[in-house]
Design an enzyme around this catalytic site. Structure first.
Site, short mmCIF file in Angstrom:
data_model
loop_
_atom_site.label_atom_id
_atom_site.label_comp_id
_atom_site.label_asym_id
_atom_site.label_seq_id
_atom_site.Cartn_x
_atom_site.Cartn_y
_atom_site.Cartn_z
N THR A 127 0.82 -1.20 0.00
CA THR A 127 0.00 0.00 0.00
C THR A 127 0.86 1.25 0.00
OG1 THR A 127 -1.58 -1.29 1.28
CG2 THR A 127 -2.04 1.04 1.09
N TYR A 136 4.89 -11.88 6.16
CA TYR A 136 3.69 -11.44 5.43
C TYR A 136 3.36 -12.52 4.41
CZ TYR A 136 0.65 -8.34 2.64
OH TYR A 136 -0.39 -7.78 1.97
N LYS A 195 1.61 -11.54 9.34
CA LYS A 195 0.48 -10.84 8.74
C LYS A 195 -0.17 -11.81 7.76
CE LYS A 195 -0.76 -7.03 5.66
NZ LYS A 195 -0.25 -5.95 4.77
N VAL A 230 -3.42 -5.51 10.43
CA VAL A 230 -2.67 -4.61 9.56
C VAL A 230 -3.64 -4.27 8.44
CG1 VAL A 230 -0.73 -4.33 8.01
CG2 VAL A 230 -0.43 -5.59 10.15
#
Length: 299
Positions: free
Chosen positions: A54, A142, A170, A210
């Site tokens: 992002t 992640y 995550k 998150v």
């Protein structure tokens, strides 16, 4: 100095994967980044992820990544956990980014599964271990096979959890069954990386989020989490259902695109996107406005 953390919540509970603001000519907007970081922490975030997907990490330079970390740490580093994305599909480059993030003052690292290369599980194990060995910072894995092409297997997660600096994951795998087993067996701090599954993941042992929609609804996310922790299932479910239009609207297209559009509508720093990402069309913007209004977001 980083805020206080525990082994259960090493990076806090509510984190937003922050966009990287740019100026109108496409340059890094460090002043805007600081103002946005303050806004997000004031809204209830106790952590921020920088230089992630992002944050348009594929199109920011190594120098820009370090500058962004320094600026945000200066602005809010005493109030929020600043976690820097350091993962690429090149282990050597990832190690360099990890060390640069540590030197820039980051409190932790986010390491995404190597994308495009499709390494086997042994390659994932060695890749994440190399990143964790490179600095003294705690690491959040992640796991996002929809982008990387390869999931982190449960056995691999369990083995990685033995590393003293790999402390969290995550989860954007979208598989509550696998998440349940991995949480139970690894004891990693588990963070939802899929906003639509924030509440369901809490129910199987996640400690926080998150979030992309945290750019807009951090107070609601925190209220939902606190209701869950207090055992008020009805309240948590009510908030989750209220936010469904926001979850849907923010992911009708790529989340960076909608996040920057929504922030601009609110007068917050965002700026343009870097190609290959492109701005919403007028029609898409109107749809986003309708989605956010249905979820109670003020523009």
């Amino acid at each position: 100095m980083a805020p206080t953390s525990t082994s259960q919540t090493p990076f806090g509970r509510v984190l937003t994967a922050m966009v990287t603001p740019f100026t109108t000519d496409g340059a890094l907007d460090l002043d805007g980044a600081q103002r946005l970081a303050v806004h997000l922490v004031d809204a209830g975030n106790d952590g921020l992820i920088l230089n992630g997907t992002t944050g348009e990490s594929p199109t920011t330079s190594d120098a820009e990544k370090a500058q962004l970390v320094r600026a945000v740490v200066e602005a809010v580093g005493d109030r929020a956990h600043i976690v820097a994305g350091a993962g690429t599909n090149d282990t050597r480059h990832s190690v360099e980014l990890a060390r640069a993030a540590e030197q820039a003052g980051a409190h932790g690292l986010l390491a995404v599964t190597p994308y495009y290369s499709k390494p086997p599980q042994e390659g994932l194990l060695r890749h994440f271990t190399a990143i964790a060995d490179a600095t003294d910072l705690p690491v959040m894995l992640y796991d996002i096979p929809g982008r990387s092409g390869v999931p982190i297997g449960t056995e691999t997660i369990v083995r990685l959890a033995e590393h003293p600096r790999i402390v969290a994951n995550k989860d954007a795998k979208g598989d509550l069954g696998r998440a349940s087993w991995a949480i139970a067996r690894s004891r990693l701090a588990w963070y939802s990386g899929d906003d639509m599954l924030n509440l369901p993941l809490l129910s199987v042992g996640a400690v926080g989020f998150v979030s992309v929609v945290g750019h807009l609804v951090s107070p609601e996310l925190r209220a939902m989490l606190e209701a869950h922790l207090a055992g008020d299932v009805a309240k948590a479910t009510e908030i989750h259902q209220k936010l469904l239009p926001v979850f849907t609207g923010m992911f009708r297209t790529q989340g960076v695109i909608t996040s920057k559009a929504a922030l601009a509508l609110q007068g917050q720093p965002a700026g343009p996107l870097r190609l290959p990402l492109v701005e919403l069309t007028a029609e898409e913007t109107e749809q986003l406005k309708r989605d956010l209004a249905a979820g109670g977001v003020q523009l």
